[in-house]
Design an enzyme around this catalytic site. Sequence first.
Site, PDB file in Angstrom:
ATOM      1  NE  ARG A  19      29.948  65.919  27.355  1.00  0.00           N
ATOM      2  CZ  ARG A  19      29.111  66.084  26.346  1.00  0.00           C
ATOM      3  NH1 ARG A  19      29.076  65.202  25.363  1.00  0.00           N
ATOM      4  NH2 ARG A  19      28.290  67.134  26.316  1.00  0.00           N
ATOM      5  CG  ASP A  47      47.545  50.938  52.829  1.00  0.00           C
ATOM      6  OD1 ASP A  47      48.309  50.670  53.775  1.00  0.00           O
ATOM      7  OD2 ASP A  47      47.134  50.086  52.019  1.00  0.00           O
ATOM      8  N   GLY A  48      46.358  55.413  53.599  1.00  0.00           N
ATOM      9  CA  GLY A  48      46.345  56.836  53.270  1.00  0.00           C
ATOM     10  C   GLY A  48      47.247  57.641  54.193  1.00  0.00           C
ATOM     11  CB  ALA A  86      46.764  48.976  39.664  1.00  0.00           C
ATOM     12  CG  PHE A  87      43.745  44.229  43.509  1.00  0.00           C
ATOM     13  CD1 PHE A  87      44.323  43.023  43.161  1.00  0.00           C
ATOM     14  CD2 PHE A  87      42.571  44.218  44.243  1.00  0.00           C
ATOM     15  CE1 PHE A  87      43.748  41.821  43.554  1.00  0.00           C
ATOM     16  CE2 PHE A  87      41.981  43.030  44.631  1.00  0.00           C
ATOM     17  CZ  PHE A  87      42.572  41.815  44.287  1.00  0.00           C
ATOM     18  CB  SER A  88      40.017  48.511  42.569  1.00  0.00           C
ATOM     19  OG  SER A  88      40.283  48.372  43.944  1.00  0.00           O
ATOM     20  CB  THR A 142      48.033  45.331  46.566  1.00  0.00           C
ATOM     21  OG1 THR A 142      48.929  46.270  47.174  1.00  0.00           O
ATOM     22  CG2 THR A 142      48.795  44.068  46.198  1.00  0.00           C
ATOM     23  CB  ALA A 143      46.547  50.599  45.751  1.00  0.00           C
TER      24      ALA A 143
END
Length: 353
Positions: A203, A116-117, A236-238, A233-234
């Site tokens: 921090r 995907d990268g 945000a999924f994790s 599915t990237a």
Amino acid sequence: MSIDDETSGGGVHGCRVFLNMLWQVTKASVHRDGQPGSVNSDSARRVAVLTHMGRPAAIAAATRLVEGLSAAGIVSALPAGDLPALDDRFADAVMPLSKPVKPEDGIELMVVLGGDGTILRGAEWVLDSEIPLLGVNLGHVGFLAEAESSEIDSIVTHVVERSYTVEERFTIDITLRDSKTFQPAWSSYAINEVSIEKAARERMLEVLVEIDGRPLSRWACDGMLVATPTGSTAYAFSAGGPVLWPGVEALLVVPLSAHALFARPLVLSPTSTVVVEVLDVSQTHGVVWCDGRRSVELLAGMEIEVTRGKQRLRLARLSEAPFTDRLVHKFGLRVEGWRGAADPAITMIDTTA
């Protein structure tokens, strides 16, 4: 939308007749030692090829692809730095590719071999020109990829016959600016997501989130994401966000480890505007990343604005398989039941009605 060309003979049948004639002509140009003959790059069809030339498997896959396209009289356009990695026998079947690809370059499709990268890197080349991008997975999950590297021969056939459809994907535009003067300082775009992350590990980042001109919440957090349905599915999924089907037009806001009672992922209207400000009381400054590829510092007193993108990513699809099947396949989801094989008498679907 189907993009089969109509040629003499009418429709798809005419196209295949033409391609068969082209194949016969091309075969006649092959040298007796089996080397591909030269292709007139001025009149031939052109397909861009992008891969990770530092990986032997990627070079092998690209070589097979270029060889197959060359046999059909199609010129492969590659970045100038990638050309030396190919065998010298393809010298007359390739041409250098400049970034970004422009409509006048005559490129009809970009085939990207990698994970995907690498596919996101390919999007940087073709997004402005609206050229479709076909992903071939050489990585692990490869959610953006349409095919596997073992299917190169089939991919060549689809490209030659133009037997693929094009699916458009939602993108987002990002603007960094001063929160007082609103003077823009930097801008970019994202296919998957824009992430705001703290610069110092020990921090917390203090941010104020605003939706459609109204303050929503103030979070002390590790950061936050604004993602597209493609990006759901990237990262945000994790981070615990929901999976959005690609056909859904929406923005997804996901806080990262926020120290707050209200810190749930939010699904917003595609026309919404999201503003994230780093407050002066923040213990550290932030870093903005777009698709993990383009970054800029986000200092206290600055903010980013995220809106629906002006461009759409165009992905070539070789099949009409629904997104549900892709989700099950890519994530290896169990569909037979967690306790083993289900009772056929219970799960049988009555197809006689």
